[in-house]
Design an enzyme around this catalytic site. Structure first.
Site, PDB file in Angstrom:
ATOM      1  N   ASP B  95       0.858  -1.175   0.000  1.00 55.57           N
ATOM      2  CA  ASP B  95       0.000   0.000   0.000  1.00 55.57           C
ATOM      3  C   ASP B  95       0.896   1.227   0.000  1.00 55.57           C
ATOM      4  O   ASP B  95       1.736   1.383   0.886  1.00 55.57           O
ATOM      5  CB  ASP B  95      -0.888  -0.037   1.258  1.00 55.57           C
ATOM      6  N   ASP B  97       0.534   5.205   0.093  1.00 56.34           N
ATOM      7  CA  ASP B  97      -0.483   6.207   0.350  1.00 56.34           C
ATOM      8  C   ASP B  97       0.185   7.576   0.433  1.00 56.34           C
ATOM      9  O   ASP B  97       1.138   7.755   1.196  1.00 56.34           O
ATOM     10  CB  ASP B  97      -1.185   5.866   1.674  1.00 56.34           C
ATOM     11  N   ASP B 282       3.449   1.144   3.152  1.00 57.09           N
ATOM     12  CA  ASP B 282       2.978   1.039   4.527  1.00 57.09           C
ATOM     13  C   ASP B 282       3.361  -0.355   5.038  1.00 57.09           C
ATOM     14  O   ASP B 282       2.801  -1.356   4.594  1.00 57.09           O
ATOM     15  CB  ASP B 282       1.456   1.234   4.562  1.00 57.09           C
TER      16      ASP B 282
END
Ligand code: SF4
Ligand SMILES: [Zn+2]
Ligand SMILES: [Zn+2]
Lengths: 343, 374
Positions: B95, B97, B282
């Site tokens: 992930d 972000d 992440d």
């Protein structure tokens, strides 16, 4: 395990007596237990007993393999040691013995990998690693090459920074290692392998000459503490620290500090905690107690030390976070807050 | 979400799954995955097993979930409680972000919405100027720069996966997350068995965390004998060399200086390089081997955008390619201090104004809490 895949010679069996072929070899030569019970074989029983005593003190038993005549004794003393251990039935002792024997074999594996490199005769050590542990090792120039995933599954149990993948040469899905690193990587598994082999044998009726030494082993083991109770609701970092100590491996100061502060915060007393450190290679009861009392604040200035934060532990490579660690900043909070489940 | 708003959003989502079900990409072994979903204003429902794609279609049509998730893991019994599922393996997931990238543009498109009176103000505020409440929520309006910066992280990640970890390009899929970043899924049998601890170390590798000077030839003692890596080397040694030297011609000079500066100085250099050459994913997501991850092709209710596959990352434009809800006009009151460009048309800023916008724009602002249906 399939028989006869490795085809080790007698010197190989002396180095790696835990291989199934060692038993075959002795059978072929006509040794049996009854015969070994004869007083003539007393030196062998002593040798076997010594092998266990050395292991129990955290030392590695040194073999004299310079002369081939000794090879039989090396193989036999291992097997008799296994029988003595099995008869004594004490897990701590068996575990220590297995680990020490693994370290001994590690030394030979490393030598074999190293010396046979030029001769392109790596068959046995590489086959042992592949057959026993399912790790495929190939050789490229001076280096030993294994898959990243195989590496990670083993290296995560080490806490020194140089074992982190980021500090390794990694290329196209493979990690490049030295001979020493390659065997170090499988030490624990080798120990477990030997341990499980000992667990799996059925004990034959043992000769009377063995029985005295079995008694001695029971006595010897009473000096070691049994494995302390490890609660399953401890956070992974704490469990890891306990495991390292249990295996008799060295835990850095920061790891000991974590363990002590965590358990103290969970309400355990220094008396309850001290035995945990007994298996450490450099254990000293007086110093351990002094340090624990210092950390708990019950001596000296009375500052009570707090359990280090997850961030701190992460930076010291002592963190082994699992999903249940989501959202906590100190191991003390583990199990108290519920983790998130979605993104 | 108040009822008028949720009715609109739900209807838009239903329409989407009716018209665009073909955009849903279920990862392989669908029947061994755990699904989860949420309805607007509802809680999370997990431990759902789905037999095949038809059953999934049915679920989406019947439940109209605002968010749908699918596990990275596969299990023998995906619908059982976690301890009985019998975990068999999990894809590698990542992930990226924009909110984790500490970008300077964040302040320009973050708004603070008062939890008590819903008043909206640009930037951060601790106390609501209107009602005095101290409770507020920060909402970020998706920004082009954030997306472009996130793309750079995706590229770093994919390079590492391919060059270092030996994962093939065909085994890697990149998706826009549906809000402010990207999701990457790598399906490679070598890695699927890895547990959480192993993935934690893998993610440290990817992020360039925990590197020590010794790895790059810098020693604590006798440093004058150190030799630094060369730019052509593969893996982190080569990437660190490139970051240190910049170009081949500068290598000898920089090299001398670096060695002269010593061990601690190099540690600081490594720390600095983490941000530039490490891929900023992440870590918690990658380490989680039981995660339910937003389903590829589904709608993200934080924005109404789709988590859509990026076939060509460079030209990918979420404001165009992920904006797939209906077009008909909807009357709303918008309170959105930041303007947004959707499908090449600019909307806002709006200061508590009535306006009429296409459904996708209305849903976007409603999902962000910056508009309401009249
Ligand atoms: S996150 Fe905290 S509690 Fe969990 S393993 Fe790491 S240090 Fe321990
Ligand atoms: Zn307010
Ligand atoms: Zn931005």
């Amino acid at each position: 395990m399939k028989r006869n895949v490795l085809q080790p010679g007698i010197m190989d069996l002396a180095k790696y007596p835990f291989l199934a072929e060692a038993g075959d070899y002795l059978r072929d030569k006509g040794f049996n237990l009854e015969q070994l019970g004869h007083p003539d074989w007393a030196p062998l029983v002593e040798k076997a007993y010594g092998r266990i005593v050395v292991a129990s003190s955290g030392q590695i038993y040194g073999s004299e393999l310079e002369r081939l005549e000794n090879a039989d004794m090396e193989i036999l003393s291992f097997i008799v040691a296994v029988i003595l251990l099995k008869a004594a039935g004490i897990h701590t002792l068996t575990r220590r013995f297995s680990l020490a024997e693994a370290r001994r074999a590690e030394k030979y594996l490393q030598q074999d990998l190293w010396s046979s490199k030029d001769k392109k005769n790596l068959d046995l050590p590489l086959k042992i690693i592949q057959e026993l542990f399912g790790v495929q090792v190939t050789v490229e120039n001076d280096e030993f090459v294994i898959k990243v995933a195989d590496y990670l599954q083993r290296a995560v149990h080490f806490h020194e920074k140089e074992w982190k993948l980021v500090n390794r040469r990694v290329q196209h899905g493979f990690v490049y290692l030295t001979a020493h690193e390659t065997v170090r990587l499988i030490r624990t598994e080798l120990g477990q392998y030997i341990n499980s082999k000992i667990q799996s044998i059925t004990l034959p009726a043992i000769p009377d000459t063995f029985k005295v030494r079995v008694q001695d082993l029971v006595l010897l083991a009473s000096k070691f503490s049994d494995a302390p109770v490890v609660s399953s609701d401890y956070p992974p970092c704490v469990k890891h620290a306990i495991e390292v100590l249990e295996k008799g491996e060295n835990l850095p100061h920061s790891g000991r500090f974590l363990l002590a502060t965590y358990l103290l915060a969970r309400g355990q007393t220094t008396d309850q905690i001290a035995p945990l450190f007994k298996n450490a290679p450099d254990y000293n009861e007086r110093i351990t107690r002094y340090q624990l009392e210092h950390i708990s604040g019950s001596s000296g200035k009375g500052t009570k030390y707090q359990c280090p934060s997850c961030n701190k532990l992460r930076s010291e490579n002592l963190c082994f976070a699992i999903p249940a660690c989501d959202g906590i900043i100190n191991p003390i909070q583990f199990g108290k807050k519920r983790g998130k489940t979605n993104d | 979400m108040i009822e008028k708003n949720s009715a609109l959003v739900e209807n838009a989502i239903k329409e989407y799954y009716f018209n665009h079900f073909d955009l849903i990409c279920v990862p392989p072994k669908i029947s061994q995955r755990e699904f989860g979903y949420q309805k607007i204003n509802g809680g999370m429902i997990r431990h759902v097993a789905i037999k095949d794609i038809k059953e999934l279609h049915l679920l989406l049509m019947q439940e109209t979930p605002s968010d749908v998730y699918c596990s990275n893991a596969y299990y023998s019994f995906p619908n059982m409680p976690m301890s009985e599922k019998d975990w068999k393996g999990a894809d590698l997931i990542f992930d990226i972000d924009a909110k984790d990238l500490a970008l300077p543009c964040r302040n320009d498109h973050s708004v603070s919405r008062c939890s008590a009176c819903n008043d909206v103000i640009l930037g951060k505020q601790n106390v609501c100027t209107k009602c005095g409440s101290t409770k507020s929520e920060t909402v970020s309006v998706t920004c082009k720069n954030c997306i472009e910066e996130s793309k750079k992280e995706v590229k770093k990640l994919v390079r590492i996966l391919v060059d270092d970890l030996g994962i093939k390009n065909e085994e890697i899929e990149v998706y826009f997350s549906g809000n402010e970043g990207f999701h990457v899924r790598a399906i490679n049998s070598n890695y699927e068995v890895l547990g959480s601890q192993e993935r934690a170390d893998l993610v440290d590798y990817i992020m360039f965390n925990g590197a020590i000077p010794e790895t790059f030839g810098i020693k604590k003692q006798n440093n004058s004998k150190s030799t630094l890596p060369e730019m052509g080397e593969l893996g982190w040694r080569g990437r660190a060399a490139l970051a240190l030297f910049g170009s081949k011609s500068k290598a000898p000079k920089v090299s001398r200086q670096v060695i002269l500066d010593g061990y601690s100085a190099f540690q600081i250099r490594l720390e600095g390089m983490r941000q530039t050459i490490g891929a900023r994913v992440d870590p918690k997501v990658t380490m989680d081997i039981h995660r339910v991850f937003r389903l590829e092709g589904s709608i993200n209710s934080k924005s109404g955008f789709s988590k859509i596959k990026c076939e060509n990352l460079d030209s990918f434009d979420p404001f165009l390619n992920a904006c797939l809800l209906g077009e008909e006009k909807v009357d709303i009151v918008a309170n959105c201090p930041v303007s947004i460009r959707l499908k090449n048309k600019k909307y806002g800023p709006y200061a508590n104004e009535r306006t009429s916008v296409p459904k996708y724009t209305a849903v976007y602002m409603i999902c962000k809490g910056l508009a309401s249906v009249i």
